[in-house]
Write a protein that holds these residues in place. Sequence first.
Motif, PDB file in Angstrom:
ATOM      1  N   ASP A  97     -23.971  46.952  52.129  1.00 49.13           N
ATOM      2  CA  ASP A  97     -22.892  47.880  52.472  1.00 49.13           C
ATOM      3  C   ASP A  97     -22.826  49.074  51.530  1.00 49.13           C
ATOM      4  O   ASP A  97     -22.165  50.071  51.846  1.00 49.13           O
ATOM      5  N   ARG A  98     -23.525  48.992  50.382  1.00 46.26           N
ATOM      6  CA  ARG A  98     -23.451  50.085  49.403  1.00 46.26           C
ATOM      7  C   ARG A  98     -24.816  50.656  49.032  1.00 46.26           C
ATOM      8  O   ARG A  98     -24.913  51.527  48.179  1.00 46.26           O
ATOM      9  N   PHE A  99     -25.877  50.190  49.687  1.00 42.56           N
ATOM     10  CA  PHE A  99     -27.234  50.665  49.371  1.00 42.56           C
ATOM     11  C   PHE A  99     -27.949  51.020  50.666  1.00 42.56           C
ATOM     12  O   PHE A  99     -28.033  50.210  51.589  1.00 42.56           O
ATOM     13  N   MET A 100     -28.480  52.248  50.736  1.00 40.82           N
ATOM     14  CA  MET A 100     -29.056  52.764  51.967  1.00 40.82           C
ATOM     15  C   MET A 100     -30.418  53.389  51.708  1.00 40.82           C
ATOM     16  O   MET A 100     -30.665  53.993  50.669  1.00 40.82           O
ATOM     17  N   LEU A 101     -31.318  53.240  52.684  1.00 42.10           N
ATOM     18  CA  LEU A 101     -32.632  53.871  52.663  1.00 42.10           C
ATOM     19  C   LEU A 101     -32.732  54.848  53.821  1.00 42.10           C
ATOM     20  O   LEU A 101     -32.128  54.635  54.881  1.00 42.10           O
TER      21      LEU A 101
END
Length: 301
Positions: A97-101
């Motif tokens: 929910d807090r890390f995106m690629l």
Amino acid sequence: MKQIVIIVVAIFCINNAWAQDDLLNMLEKENPLKPTPVYATFKSTRLVNLQSNETMKAKHLDFRIQHRFSSIQNGAYDMFGLDGAVMRLGFEYGVTDRFMLGLGRNTTNKTYDGFVKYQLVQQQQNGHPISVGLFGSTAISTLEWADKNRDNFFSSRLSYCAQVILTRKVNDYVSVILSPTMVHYNLVAEKATPNDVFAIGIGGSFKITRSTRFNIEYIPRLNGRGQPQTASGGPTYYDALAVGFDIETGGHVFQVHFTNSNGLIEQQFVARNMNPIAFKELRFGFNLSRTFSFEKSSGKW
């Protein structure tokens, strides 16, 4: 007798109210309000060009189309810029929910880009006053070499961006953003041209209706402002300005905007925007995103 009874009852009520206030104050000191996360600071992972603090929810994929037309300076001859355009297709996936690629490809310099974004600190009621995000990207230009007879290196195609994203949801109607940014190019025109460009993105989002917001952002460069690319001339680089609207419709967020920049990634609109802030340099554009969920629900994908 009746007056005496009324006075006694009034005194009792006042004393009882004071006692309740004292008891509430004691409870608040012993059990302060717990911090609760603040959500939906912005409607999208981007304000207009600037990255927002928002990340995709875990196991959710966002397919994003960014479209930017040419300037309106030629008027009706080229349909106020609609005859020319640049475009970027991108995918953004929430690992947590807090890390995106993210991955993308845009037509400017036939550039591929990849990025990561992490929400380090989340704003809280009765807790952290701001959200802090970290963003980093790498871009690869795949244009043919200008001079194929010289030694050309793959590393010369690479450029990078590092950004700290500071945001605050002031209330249900106003959110603000501040983004210190550094862009690095491995290859520049000559030694006098800086490899590193520093800038600070400033922006705000203002709620109009439940599904519509007005956005504005300005990205002033801290070095090399208004200076030619080389000592002998060449393009001059300017600050980027953008205004627009978010329109939310179901699973879509449709963003329409006007800006003086034709670049679609940080390496382009922060470091190499060649259009001054002027009415004739305005460009109409839009961002369209569609989210897909890969969570399991009731035994079905």
